[in-house]
Design an enzyme around this catalytic site. Sequence first.
Site, mmCIF file in Angstrom:
data_model
loop_
_atom_site.group_PDB
_atom_site.id
_atom_site.type_symbol
_atom_site.label_atom_id
_atom_site.label_comp_id
_atom_site.label_asym_id
_atom_site.label_seq_id
_atom_site.Cartn_x
_atom_site.Cartn_y
_atom_site.Cartn_z
ATOM 1 C CE LYS A 134 -4.198 -1.751 1.677
ATOM 2 N NZ LYS A 134 -5.348 -2.074 2.741
ATOM 3 N NE ARG A 136 -7.620 -8.388 0.514
ATOM 4 C CZ ARG A 136 -7.210 -7.701 -0.362
ATOM 5 N NH1 ARG A 136 -6.093 -6.752 -0.019
ATOM 6 N NH2 ARG A 136 -7.793 -7.728 -1.444
#
Length: 274
Positions: free
Chosen positions: A216, A250
Amino acid sequence: MSVLDVTSSPVIMGVLNVTPDSFSDGGRFNSIDTAVKQAEQMLMAGAGIIDIGGESTRPGAPKVDVQTELARVIPVIKKLKSEFNCKISLDTSKAEVMSEGLTAGIDVINDVCALSQPGTMEVVAQSDVPICLMHMQGTPQTMQNKPTYRDLISDIKIFFDEKITECGDAGIEKSRLWLDPGFGFGKTLADNYQLLNDLDQFVTYKLPILAGLSRKSMIGNLLNVETNDRMLGSVIAATLALTKGANVLRVHDVAETQQAVTIYNAMSKGIIDE
């Protein structure tokens, strides 16, 4: 209820985006063959769950209609279920997609909108699978437009308190809930690292905590690296999340994260295969 233990040892959730526009792997796995091959590689590398998504939730991502999303995810779910003994999570916020996914045999629902969309609460209430509730300020289209909080952790806790109550009122047992504080979803760079530091404050819920930090912008913007060069930072962040109580990671880089989980288990639980 589906048997899916994520609390005795950390579980890796491998990301499989069958989309043309996801921020990291968009367009790479949006055919059944490429998706199945990627899923097989992640399972062999140590993924305990494959998380299939048919709509990008990157900042500013356009919405996808129900039929398009169904056409992307359902054939892949059916193919994986027919070929592998694996657990599948469906990353969706649409009731119709959840319903079709349940019919196809999914084991978890992963909803970034935390059952706020029409009909989703009812669909989940009629099932027996775990549901992951994620915190997000705004929508994927607006979430990074100057997000602000009175108190980051307290505000997220208030959100979770309300959602847990709503789920209980709808007939969804608390034991089926997972919590995802939503790294990168309506958070500034500073918010994300405060959230990582204070992740253990959510352990008091005694529910599985999912941490999704992989590749991210909180990694890229801090380290000044592009998406494809964020593996090392992502694994480090995932390891720190483990030390703060995360149960499910995740990730895109399954093999590398599995090494981190193995070291963490040896350190914290004495789990060593000799």
